[in-house]
Design a protein around this motif. Structure first.
Motif, PDB file in Angstrom:
ATOM      1  N   LYS A 222       0.850  -1.232  -0.051  1.00 37.85           N
ATOM      2  CA  LYS A 222       0.041  -0.011   0.002  1.00 37.85           C
ATOM      3  C   LYS A 222       0.978   1.425  -0.021  1.00 37.85           C
ATOM      4  O   LYS A 222       0.644   2.099  -0.672  1.00 37.85           O
ATOM      5  CB  LYS A 222      -1.061   0.086   1.249  1.00 37.85           C
ATOM      6  N   ASN A 223       2.051   1.190   0.789  1.00 35.32           N
ATOM      7  CA  ASN A 223       2.880   2.415   0.733  1.00 35.32           C
ATOM      8  C   ASN A 223       4.371   1.998   0.986  1.00 35.32           C
ATOM      9  O   ASN A 223       4.702   2.141   2.055  1.00 35.32           O
ATOM     10  CB  ASN A 223       2.170   3.150   2.154  1.00 35.32           C
ATOM     11  N   PRO A 224       4.862   1.631   0.024  1.00 41.56           N
ATOM     12  CA  PRO A 224       6.231   1.559  -0.163  1.00 41.56           C
ATOM     13  C   PRO A 224       7.119   2.613   0.065  1.00 41.56           C
ATOM     14  O   PRO A 224       6.829   3.583  -0.471  1.00 41.56           O
ATOM     15  CB  PRO A 224       6.498   0.840  -1.616  1.00 41.56           C
ATOM     16  N   THR A 225       8.131   2.383   0.991  1.00 40.66           N
ATOM     17  CA  THR A 225       8.955   3.696   1.341  1.00 40.66           C
ATOM     18  C   THR A 225      10.100   3.904   0.237  1.00 40.66           C
ATOM     19  O   THR A 225      10.769   4.897   0.202  1.00 40.66           O
ATOM     20  CB  THR A 225       9.411   3.732   2.689  1.00 40.66           C
ATOM     21  N   GLN A 226      10.769   2.867  -0.206  1.00 43.05           N
ATOM     22  CA  GLN A 226      12.063   2.833  -1.202  1.00 43.05           C
ATOM     23  C   GLN A 226      11.361   2.912  -2.573  1.00 43.05           C
ATOM     24  O   GLN A 226      10.519   2.172  -3.056  1.00 43.05           O
ATOM     25  CB  GLN A 226      12.550   1.503  -0.634  1.00 43.05           C
TER      26      GLN A 226
END
Length: 615
Positions: free
Chosen positions: A250-254
């Protein structure tokens, strides 16, 4: 990236550094990786080839080459540190407490021992059972992993099993000693989509029954969504992102994680697109992509068929001895007919054993058919002498699944690509060098790479070299037999884009053989679905994917993993039977098949009683 966990861990890996001795110096391949796996939990380690996934698994098992590798950090199994243990102590843990399933089951099974003997041997060694007790337990394990007629197949050898059934045997062997942790290293990568779905469901069911924890290693984000509660993303030997699978999707940071997720081909993404569409190419540093575009042919396609295949049939005889009479036939191909126009891609899809590769090889006349016709630009390839066939083969080339096996490891790349030019008298060695440089540029490689050997290239680069070699004779048709099946998702995208660009520029026609339905949807103009040596449905790509008619086509599409972790707990309707055998008695007469036209160009075989049964 260290991971903070509060629950009791079955496996706790902390600050893992695995180095290999290269050129007299230690080079870290896995650098500071940390993660934990809780009871009954599945953790996926995901990344491309070379990211350090498999080395991490081998380090946990302590299976890296002694003397050439060094493992540092901490690996604790239920609180017990594994790295200081002696080899004898570690052997007792392997199989008993940690079991591993490898990517290719045929290389893990002894071909000269029956599968029952191999599983029973582990039970005798690790659990101290008698031979009779071990055999009874082996049959129970084979039944547990859904191998039909387990008792009768106990004494069969690995070559008698399909790829999916061999992987089930490996799972049975791994479960033999009831391990606390199962490590599955790319166990479904080489399998067809339906077999992959079966294996994933089987692992999930057995995990519930046995209470195991699972470390699942893969590069397929669709598989990650299907099976894992938590995910560790690896890149260049480091764990760059760790967390709940749903959160990462849902919300990948990389940026690299975003590029992995975005590169997964999704079924239905081609709805409304008239032509094949290239894959987006991602910048790993930013995660941004270029906008994919439809491949608009710059070479005008003609209505005339480049390839016309009619009634193609291939049967392999079965004899009990060299001089004995024919006992039966393997009906590998049965009355297969299709055509491919200039600048068009026809995809041939189906499970292993359905006849896809036999079709490609028979079209090339690498296998002689029993009957039928293969017309290339109106010339019947099956009626040509060897000399005439050699001349016509300049116009049709083949790209095989494994580029490393297709290239001579002792031959430099310039020689490998120049060979077709020299053998066919098109150019001498000196002139061929200039052609090789041009071909390498055409497939996105540098001419200065020509003096390297195959082992000095990545898998994607080797496949580009095979494409360059296929283009050397400027063919009209290329048969691509599972040409991208074994490649990572990003490398697969690059090779597919290259094939589409060359098609647009040169007007190439492709017979694209694959079991990857999401890739087929991207690259094809038309699709033919094969089952037991026959085409059961054929039509325009959009018709097959948006309005499938045959039950087998629907089954193939339903088995494609969907990159949505929210669906993980949903049980999919997966059939656990093997594909039926194409072996028939010597006096068997195939039934006459009838087809109905669903829409223009979309034909489907009329099946028995509406339930998809076939002889």
């Amino acid at each position: 990236m260290p991971e903070q966990r509060t629950s009791h861990a079955v496996l706790a890996v902390s600050g893992l550094v695995t180095s290999f001795r290269i050129g007299g110096r230690w080079k870290p391949i896995v650098d500071g990786v940390s993660f934990e796996i809780g009871p009954r939990e599945t953790v996926a380690v995901v990344g491309e080839s070379g990211s350090g996934k498999s080395v991490t698994a081998l380090s946990i098992m302590r299976l890296n080459t002694p003397g050439l590798s060094r493992v540092e950090g901490s690996i604790r199994l239920e609180g017990r540190e594994l790295l200081p243990l002696s080899d004898a102590e570690m052997r007792r843990i392997r199989g008993n407490e940690i079991a591993m399933i490898f990517q290719e089951p045929m290389t893990s099974l002894n071909p000269v021992l029956s599968i029952g003997f191999q599983i029973a041997e582990a039970l005798i060694l690790h659990r101290g059972l008698s031979r009779a007790e071990a055999e009874a337990e082996t049959i129970r394990l084979l039944e547990k992993v859904r191998i039909p007629a387990a008792k009768s197949r106990f004494h069969e050898y690995p070559h008698r099993f399909s790829g999916g059934m061999r992987q089930r045997v490996m799972i049975a062997m791994a479960l033999a000693c009831k391990p606390k942790l199962l490590i599955a290293d790319e166990p479904t990568t080489a399998l067809d989509v339906t077999i992959q779905a079966q294996i994933l469901e089987l692992i999930k069911e057995l995990q519930k029954e046995e209470g195991m924890s699972v470390l699942f290693i893969t590069h397929d984000m669709g598989v990650v969504a299907e099976i894992a509660e938590r995910t560790v993303v690896m890149y260049n030997g480091k764990a760059i992102e760790t967390g709940l699978t749903g959160d990462i999707f849902k919300n990948p940071t990389q940026p690299y994680t975003r590029s992995l997720l975005s590169a997964v081909p999704k079924l239905g993404s081609m709805k409304g697109c008239a032509r094949p569409m290239r894959f987006p190419v991602f910048d790993r540093a930013t995660g941004e992509s270029d906008a994919p575009a439809e491949m608009l042919a710059t070479v005008k396609a003609t209505e005339r068929a480049v390839l016309e295949v009619g009634g193609l049939t291939k049967r392999f005889e079965i004899r009990s001895g060299l001089l004995s009479s024919v006992k039966g036939w393997v009906h590998a191909l049965e009355n297969v007919s299709f055509n491919i126009k200039s600048g068009e891609t026809l995809a041939l899809v189906g499970e292993s054993g359905c006849g896809k590769s036999t079709t490609g090889r028979t079209v090339m006349r690498l296998i002689e058919p029993s009957s039928g016709s293969v017309l290339l630009d109106g010339v019947d390839m099956l009626k040509l002498s060897h000399g005439e066939l050699r001349e016509q083969r300049k116009r049709m080339q083949m790209i095989f699944q494994d580029p490393f096996a297709s290239l001579n490891p002792r031959m430099k790349i310039d020689t490998a690509i120049a060979e077709p030019l020299v053998v066919n008298g098109i150019a001498n060695r000196s002139d061929a060098r200039d052609r090789v440089a041009d071909l390498l540029l055409r497939v996105g490689l540098s001419p200065d790479m020509a003096n390297r050997f195959p082992h000095e290239f990545s898998g994607g680069q080797r496949q580009r070299i095979c494409i360059a070699r296929a283009l050397a004779l400027e063919p009209r048709l290329i048969v691509a037999d599972e040409a991208v099946s074994a490649l990572d998702v990003s490398v697969k995208a690059q090779v597919v884009n290259l094939m589409l660009e060359l098609q647009a520029r040169m007007g190439l026609s492709y017979l694209f053989i694959s079991h990857d339905m999401a890739v087929v949807e991207r690259v094809s103009h038309r699709v033919a679905v094969m089952y037991l040596g026959e085409i059961v449905e054929i039509g325009p790509r959009e018709a097959i994917f948006q309005n499938p008619q045959h039950p087998y086509t629907k089954r193939l599409l339903a088995a494609v993993p969907i990159a949505d972790p929210a669906r993980r707990l949903q049980k999919r309707p997966v059939l656990n039977d093997e594909i039926k055998s194409p072996i028939r008695s010597a006096d068997y007469v195939p039934p006459v098949r009838r087809y109905r036209e669903v829409s223009p160009g979309h034909a489907v075989m009329i099946w028995e009683n509406g339930v998809g049964k076939q002889d």
